[in-house]
Design a protein around this motif. Structure first.
Motif, short mmCIF file in Angstrom:
data_model
loop_
_atom_site.label_atom_id
_atom_site.label_comp_id
_atom_site.label_asym_id
_atom_site.label_seq_id
_atom_site.Cartn_x
_atom_site.Cartn_y
_atom_site.Cartn_z
N PRO A 101 0.81 -1.18 -0.15
CA PRO A 101 0.11 -0.05 0.03
C PRO A 101 0.75 1.26 0.03
O PRO A 101 1.93 1.23 0.77
CB PRO A 101 -0.80 -0.10 1.58
CG PRO A 101 -0.75 -1.55 1.75
CD PRO A 101 0.52 -2.11 1.31
N GLN A 102 0.40 2.18 -0.78
CA GLN A 102 1.31 3.36 -1.15
C GLN A 102 2.54 3.00 -1.28
O GLN A 102 3.42 4.18 -1.55
CB GLN A 102 1.32 4.27 0.42
CG GLN A 102 0.12 4.29 1.49
CD GLN A 102 -0.95 4.92 0.23
OE1 GLN A 102 -0.83 5.83 -0.14
NE2 GLN A 102 -2.19 4.03 0.62
N GLN A 103 2.99 1.90 -1.90
CA GLN A 103 4.41 1.36 -2.35
C GLN A 103 5.38 2.03 -1.40
O GLN A 103 6.48 2.48 -1.71
CB GLN A 103 4.54 2.00 -3.87
CG GLN A 103 3.59 1.42 -4.78
CD GLN A 103 4.02 1.78 -6.17
OE1 GLN A 103 4.38 2.79 -6.38
NE2 GLN A 103 3.72 0.70 -7.01
#
Length: 155
Positions: free
Chosen positions: A22-24
């Motif tokens: 998530p969100q890298q």
DNA sequence: GCCAACGTTGGC
DNA sequence: GCCAACGTTGGC
């Protein structure tokens, strides 16, 4: 703005793992060296450039570009008895170990350690110096630029 | 699995 | 505060 090279073992967190998060974004947990910790605590700033480096693997080298995405804060794994990074000597009130968050900018081709060593313009990079074991090293602006040129040129 | 290099620990 | 022993890193 500063630049950094940060080593990760791809068995633990690879560039592809990072891309899938998530969100890298990932907490750079597990640093247990004071010099590397101090870089995170004292010198890293939001938006600093990061060379994401795969170490202790079949093909060590730079696998992508990332950026510093938080200030330093206590590394949660030091308080987790189940974690290999557990540090029973660390105190909740005065945590010994910190981490920053690192966010993917983009995956690149692999710039292998072998190729890095062949490039005279990278010869002075700290990570290439004999005996270097630091998992986080500062990167000079000219080395950052040289790496970007290599990544964009011969892709 | 080997081993060079280097950080940390702990006795003194 | 020294320094030998030990543990870890990380490429090969």
């Amino acid at each position: 703005m500063r630049f950094w090279l940060m080593k990760s073992e791809p068995d633990e967190v690879s560039i592809d793992h990072l891309a899938a998060l998530p969100q890298q974004t990932v907490a750079w947990f597990g640093v247990r060296n004071y010099q590397a910790r101090n870089f995170m605590r004292d010198q890293m700033q939001l938006g600093d450039g990061v060379l994401f480096y795969h170490s202790s693997c079949a093909e060590p080298g730079i696998a992508g570009l990332a950026e510093v995405a938080s200030a330093a804060y206590p590394d949660a794994t030091q308080f987790d008895p189940a974690s290999p990074y557990h540090d029973p000597q660390s105190d909740l009130q005065h945590p010994r170990w910190l981490n920053v968050d690192v966010k993917l900018v983009r995956k690149t081709r692999l710039l292998s350690l072998q190729e890095m060593r062949e490039r005279p313009e990278l010869a002075d990079m700290r990570v290439l110096q004999r005996g270097n074991r630091l998992s986080i090293t500062p990167v000079d602006p000219q080395h950052w630029q040289a790496v970007l040129t290599l990544l964009e040129g011969a892709a």
